[in-house]
Design an enzyme around this catalytic site. Structure first.
Site, PDB file in Angstrom:
ATOM      1  N   ASP A  39      -9.586   6.024  -2.522  1.00 27.89           N
ATOM      2  CA  ASP A  39      -8.411   6.420  -3.301  1.00 27.89           C
ATOM      3  C   ASP A  39      -8.879   6.960  -4.651  1.00 27.89           C
ATOM      4  OD1 ASP A  39      -9.259   4.161  -4.622  1.00 27.89           O
ATOM      5  OD2 ASP A  39      -7.230   3.562  -5.168  1.00 27.89           O
ATOM      6  N   GLU A  46       0.820  -1.213   0.000  1.00 27.35           N
ATOM      7  CA  GLU A  46       0.000   0.000   0.000  1.00 27.35           C
ATOM      8  C   GLU A  46       0.852   1.260   0.000  1.00 27.35           C
ATOM      9  OE1 GLU A  46      -3.011   0.454  -0.667  1.00 27.35           O
ATOM     10  OE2 GLU A  46      -3.714  -1.601  -0.590  1.00 27.35           O
ATOM     11  N   TYR A  75      -6.552   7.060   3.628  1.00 27.15           N
ATOM     12  CA  TYR A  75      -6.748   5.962   2.673  1.00 27.15           C
ATOM     13  C   TYR A  75      -6.034   4.694   3.132  1.00 27.15           C
ATOM     14  CZ  TYR A  75      -5.632   2.662  -0.855  1.00 27.15           C
ATOM     15  OH  TYR A  75      -5.442   1.463  -1.477  1.00 27.15           O
TER      16      TYR A  75
END
Length: 330
Positions: free
Chosen positions: A130, A33, A112
């Site tokens: 996102d 991520e 996020y």
DNA sequence: CATGCGTGGTC
DNA sequence: TGACCAAGCAT
């Protein structure tokens, strides 16, 4: 039901990505991520592979120095991510918190990423918004807002399923990446073809509203290729914060928006918010003590951003031809 | 809340 | 060739 239809699509079309393991690995989810922030899957894959080979678990990367992490991160960009990644690993050392709230306060983890890790790694009911999600839902609801993030977040919360929350989060982003793409969306392959408001309006690509960007300025510099007889190059370390923070560089004059008419641009590079044009200048002695000699063979030990690799490559190539023509002459 | 922060691919 | 874009965060 939105989530059921989306998950059905995901089960059929999801990609096998290296961080999508059978048994959820929070370290893999976190690492991927962070790498995927503003960065494409294709770019991230080889970096992710090298990271987990070198540091298979969180505790391994927690032991690494910042410089070691920056060396592996070189070329990936947004180097503050690497600094925050390193700091985050040291803070945790062992394991990740599971709640969105606790994840949110860690360095490099914003709204996020906190929601993404909570849902994907721990199957928590969290709304991860996102760029993909903003695009998909802006189209699905034909949102005309100039800044739709908050509205999308509210709508997404209502769509979250009670089961398979992690798959749902990944599925929505996967739909955005593979079908509901920014340009040339594949609407005919979309499971929401019949209920998508933008499709009904026949202007899917116009969502989300895009605001015009200012033209980027060009800055100019002279980069010094300081080469010793044995081929070693003089490098120094940049300040630990700001542009290319903590990365190595060749000495340069200040990067300013004034072009020196006589000089010829040798290297061009584009950053997030400006273009850089560099002229090369050759020296055989360092300007000060701030730096060190590095042989080309040892470049891989140092964290060099792409712009500096370009400059060094051009510099050494030029230097070689100058040397060769000199050699030929004598 | 606007700005600073990389790079490589695509059209 | 150049403008635009890609799974954001920190300040």
């Amino acid at each position: 039901m939105f989530s059921e239809k989306l998950l059905k699509w995901y089960d059929l079309f999801k990609r096998n990505l290296p961080w999508r393991t059978e048994r959820k690995n929070p370290y893999f989810v976190w690492l991927s991520e962070i790498m995927l922030q503003q960065t494409t899957v294709a770019t991230v894959i080889p970096y992710f592979g090298r990271f987990i080979l070198k540091w298979p678990e969180l505790k391994d990367i927690a032991k690494a120095s910042l410089d070691e992490v920056l060396v592996e991160w070189q070329g990936l960009g947004y180097y503050s991510r690497a600094r925050n990644l390193h700091q985050c690993a040291q803070l945790l050392a062992n394991a990740f918190p599971q709640s969105e709230e606790e994840l949110r306060i860690l360095p490099g983890i914003g709204p996020y990423t906190a929601a993404a890790i909570a849902s994907i790694a721990f199957d928590k009911k969290a709304a991860a918004v996102d760029g993909n999600v903003i695009r998909v839902l802006s189209r699905y609801y034909a949102l005309q807002l100039p800044m739709p993030r908050k509205e999308v977040h509210q709508r997404l919360k209502k769509l979250l399923p009670n089961k398979r929350c992690g798959d749902f989060t990944e599925a929505l982003m996967e739909l955005g990446a593979l079908v509901c793409r920014p340009k040339i969306p594949l609407c005919e392959e979309c499971p929401f073809l019949e209920t998508c408001k933008a499709y009904k309006l026949k202007n899917v690509e116009s969502f989300p509203l895009k605001h015009l960007k200012e033209k980027m300025p060009t800055r100019y510099t002279t980069a010094f290729i300081i080469c010793r007889q044995d081929g070693a190059l003089w490098l120094r370390k940049r300040p630990s914060k700001g542009l290319l923070g903590g990365m190595m560089e060749v000495p340069t004059t200040p990067w300013i928006e004034v072009k020196n008419a006589k000089q010829k641009t040798c290297v061009k590079h584009t950053f997030t918010h400006f273009h850089l044009e560099a002229t090369l200048c050759y020296r055989d002695k360092p300007p000060d003590r701030d730096g060190l000699w590095v042989h080309p063979h040892d470049f891989k030990k140092y964290a060099l951003p792409t712009v500096m690799k370009k400059i060094i490559k051009a510099g050494l190539k030029e230097f070689e031809s100058v040397q060769n023509s000199f050699d030929d002459a004598v």
